[in-house]
Design an enzyme around this catalytic site. Structure first.
Site, short mmCIF file in Angstrom:
data_model
loop_
_atom_site.label_atom_id
_atom_site.label_comp_id
_atom_site.label_asym_id
_atom_site.label_seq_id
_atom_site.Cartn_x
_atom_site.Cartn_y
_atom_site.Cartn_z
N HIS A 115 -11.12 5.58 -29.55
CA HIS A 115 -11.93 6.73 -29.11
C HIS A 115 -11.70 6.99 -27.62
O HIS A 115 -11.58 8.13 -27.18
CB HIS A 115 -13.42 6.45 -29.32
CG HIS A 115 -13.90 6.59 -30.74
ND1 HIS A 115 -13.73 7.72 -31.48
CD2 HIS A 115 -14.58 5.72 -31.55
CE1 HIS A 115 -14.29 7.56 -32.69
NE2 HIS A 115 -14.81 6.35 -32.75
N GLU A 154 -12.57 10.20 -34.94
CA GLU A 154 -12.60 8.95 -35.71
C GLU A 154 -11.20 8.53 -36.16
O GLU A 154 -10.92 7.34 -36.31
CB GLU A 154 -13.54 9.12 -36.91
CG GLU A 154 -13.89 7.84 -37.62
CD GLU A 154 -14.73 6.87 -36.77
OE1 GLU A 154 -15.20 7.25 -35.68
OE2 GLU A 154 -14.88 5.72 -37.21
N HIS A 178 -11.40 -0.26 -32.00
CA HIS A 178 -11.96 0.99 -32.52
C HIS A 178 -12.45 1.87 -31.37
O HIS A 178 -12.01 3.02 -31.22
CB HIS A 178 -13.10 0.66 -33.48
CG HIS A 178 -13.74 1.86 -34.10
ND1 HIS A 178 -13.47 2.28 -35.37
CD2 HIS A 178 -14.63 2.76 -33.60
CE1 HIS A 178 -14.17 3.38 -35.64
NE2 HIS A 178 -14.89 3.69 -34.57
N GLU A 179 -13.32 1.31 -30.55
CA GLU A 179 -13.86 2.11 -29.44
C GLU A 179 -12.75 2.44 -28.44
O GLU A 179 -12.76 3.49 -27.80
CB GLU A 179 -15.03 1.39 -28.77
CG GLU A 179 -16.21 1.08 -29.71
CD GLU A 179 -16.72 2.27 -30.52
OE1 GLU A 179 -16.59 3.42 -30.04
OE2 GLU A 179 -17.22 2.06 -31.64
ZN ZN Z 1 -15.85 5.52 -34.37
#
Ligand code: ZN
Length: 500
Positions: free
Chosen positions: A267, A293, A263-264
């Site tokens: 980003h 996101e 997830h990160e």
């Molecule tokens: Zn996030």
């Protein structure tokens, strides 16, 4: 006419240097700062926020902008025109906020965040309550400074996170989306039982760390311009040219560590994909939190929870996690990673129930801001809505209204960008699938470069050139819609539960 434009470029590079210095201090606060350093850190962040605000709202900025706008045709190219539009939007916003409010917000954000962390650790909402009350007062003041006639406070704050987003539009989407997610959950409950024992196998943290670092490297996160550390709550922040990611490890939750890291990492790839030459200018910045996101959710869910990804990843997991993998295979782990079960904690939620967590916060936040929900009623109202939306009730506030950091650090109008991110992610993934001719065979051999480069070209490199809604149309050929997201869930989860 390059003089006023060049002056703006130089001026905002300095503003961005101040901003990135704050980002470094905030990153340090979340990772390595000893507890005793908190008060002075809050003062440091407040001073930097004041200096950045002073510069961003300096009268000569208004003059330079007016001169650029008076003769837009004379600007060197489309890039320059897009930057001027972005600076104008930021300048008009920033000049509506009094300097004293900006300084007070920065200091209270830092202190309230520390109070929240303590309150959460002790499961003591009363300890956080006065800070939340103060924060809501400041956010109301901020919204009143920013809002246009006929705009609600919530809409004024939400527009900072996602340009063009408002509560009325969201409510229209959220109603039907909620019904269909609940229907999906009920349908899956009639499917086969899915064993997620692997999610709870005890694995040394050092092994988990080696494993998630291998996956992050395969995604293409560039270590020359980034690093990965640990924090209680994973996050990603950009510090000048380099990107800081954090993740977390629990002995018996390796899939959580993997999901958080991917997830990160998503980003981080967005931040690394922005044009460094545009540092300090809108074209070098992410377009919105929802699109940000989408990048994290795309890697976490559309890549990391796909069957093809696990075909490639399983031997890597076996190499790093050793005997923990005995008795499982790639298909079993893929199913374990996709178990649907209503739960208490948003960041640990499965794809089918995640957005219900967002909807609870969306409803509560509007009422906190318009004053119709008193702060001391927050825990009971939170629990009531969890029972109604998810069918579960938090046994304590730690797993209830104290779980998220957002309100303590002044992030109001933010939560729905998580759901927008899920919708954008599904629509972008479907468009990438059409353009690249099938992603699964690439994932199965660990070749993530085509997807990463496609995202870089179609999403990252634009910075803030387009509004989010326009970007979505350009990337995917249509306006944002929940349909690709629901199709993705139906197809994948139907297969996992033997219903396809
Ligand atoms: Zn996030």
């Amino acid at each position: 006419m390059t003089a006023p434009y060049d002056a703006l470029r130089a001026h905002f590079r300095n503003v961005a240097l101040l901003g990135s210095t704050s980002a470094l201090l905030a990153w340090d606060q979340e990772t390595y700062l000893p507890r005793g350093g908190g008060d002075r850190r809050a003062a440091q962040l407040a001073l930097l926020a004041t200096l950045a605000h002073e510069r961003a709202t300096a009268p000569q900025v208004g003059d330079w902008l007016a001169r650029c706008e008076a003769d837009a045709a004379a600007l060197v190219d489309d890039d320059a025109r897009a930057n001027v539009r972005g600076w104008r939007r930021d300048y008009d916003r920033a000049t509506r906020l009094p300097a004293a409010l900006v300084a007070e917000l920065a200091e209270v954000e830092s202190k309230a965040q520390q109070a929240w962390a303590e309150a959460r650790a002790r499961d003591d909402f009363r300890r956080f309550q006065p800070w939340l009350l103060r924060m809501i007062g400041l956010q109301q003041h901020k919204a009143d400074c920013l809002r246009l006639p006929a705009q609600s406070r919530w809409d004024a704050l939400a527009d900072l996170c996602e340009p063009g987003m408002n509560a009325a539009d969201l409510a229209q989407w959220f109603g039907p989306l909620r019904q269909r997610l609940v229907a999906l959950r009920e349908r899956l409950a009639g499917g086969r039982a899915v064993d997620d024992g692997f999610s709870r196998v005890a694995i040394p943290e050092a092994d988990q760390e080696a494993f998630v670092r291998a996956v992050l490297a395969a995604m293409g996160f560039d270590p020359k311009f980034g690093r990965l550390d640990r924090s209680a709550h994973p996050f990603c922040t950009k510090v000048g040219d380099d990107v800081r990611l954090t993740t977390r490890f629990h002995r018996d939750r390796v899939l959580d560590a993997l999901g958080s890291t991917m997830h990160e990492g998503g980003h981080g790839l967005y931040e690394q994909g922005l044009d460094m030459a545009q540092f300090g200018a809108p074209l070098g910045e992410a377009v919105s939190l929802g699109v940000h996101e989408s990048q994290s959710r795309l890697w976490e869910n559309h890549v990391g929870r796909s069957a093809a990804f696990w075909e490639w990843c399983w031997p890597i997991a076996q190499r790093h996690l050793g005997s923990a993998c005995q008795g499982y295979d790639a298909a079993a782990i893929h199913r374990a990673a996709n178990v649907v079960r209503p739960s208490l904690i948003r960041v640990e939620a499965d794809e089918a129930t995640y957005d219900l967590h967002v909807m609870v916060r969306f409803e509560i936040e509007q009422r906190l801001l318009d004053g119709s929900l008193p702060v001391d009623a927050l825990p009971s109202e939170w629990n009531r809505l969890y029972r109604e939306y998810l069918g579960v009730v938090p046994p304590d506030d730690r797993q209830g209204c104290l779980q998220d950091v957002h309100w303590s650090c002044g992030l109001f109008g933010y939560f729905p960008t998580y759901t927008l991110g899920n919708l954008y992610a599904a629509q972008f993934a479907a468009a990438a699938e059409r353009a690249l001719g099938g992603l699964a065979p690439m994932f199965a051999r660990g070749d993530f470069a085509p997807l990463r480069e496609w995202l870089r070209r179609h999403v990252h490199r634009h910075g803030r050139r387009h509004e989010p809604a326009e970007l979505c149309r350009l990337v995917t050929g249509s306006a944002l819609s929940p349909e690709p997201f629901l199709r993705h869930l139906d197809r994948k989860l139907g297969a996992v539960y033997g219903l396809a």
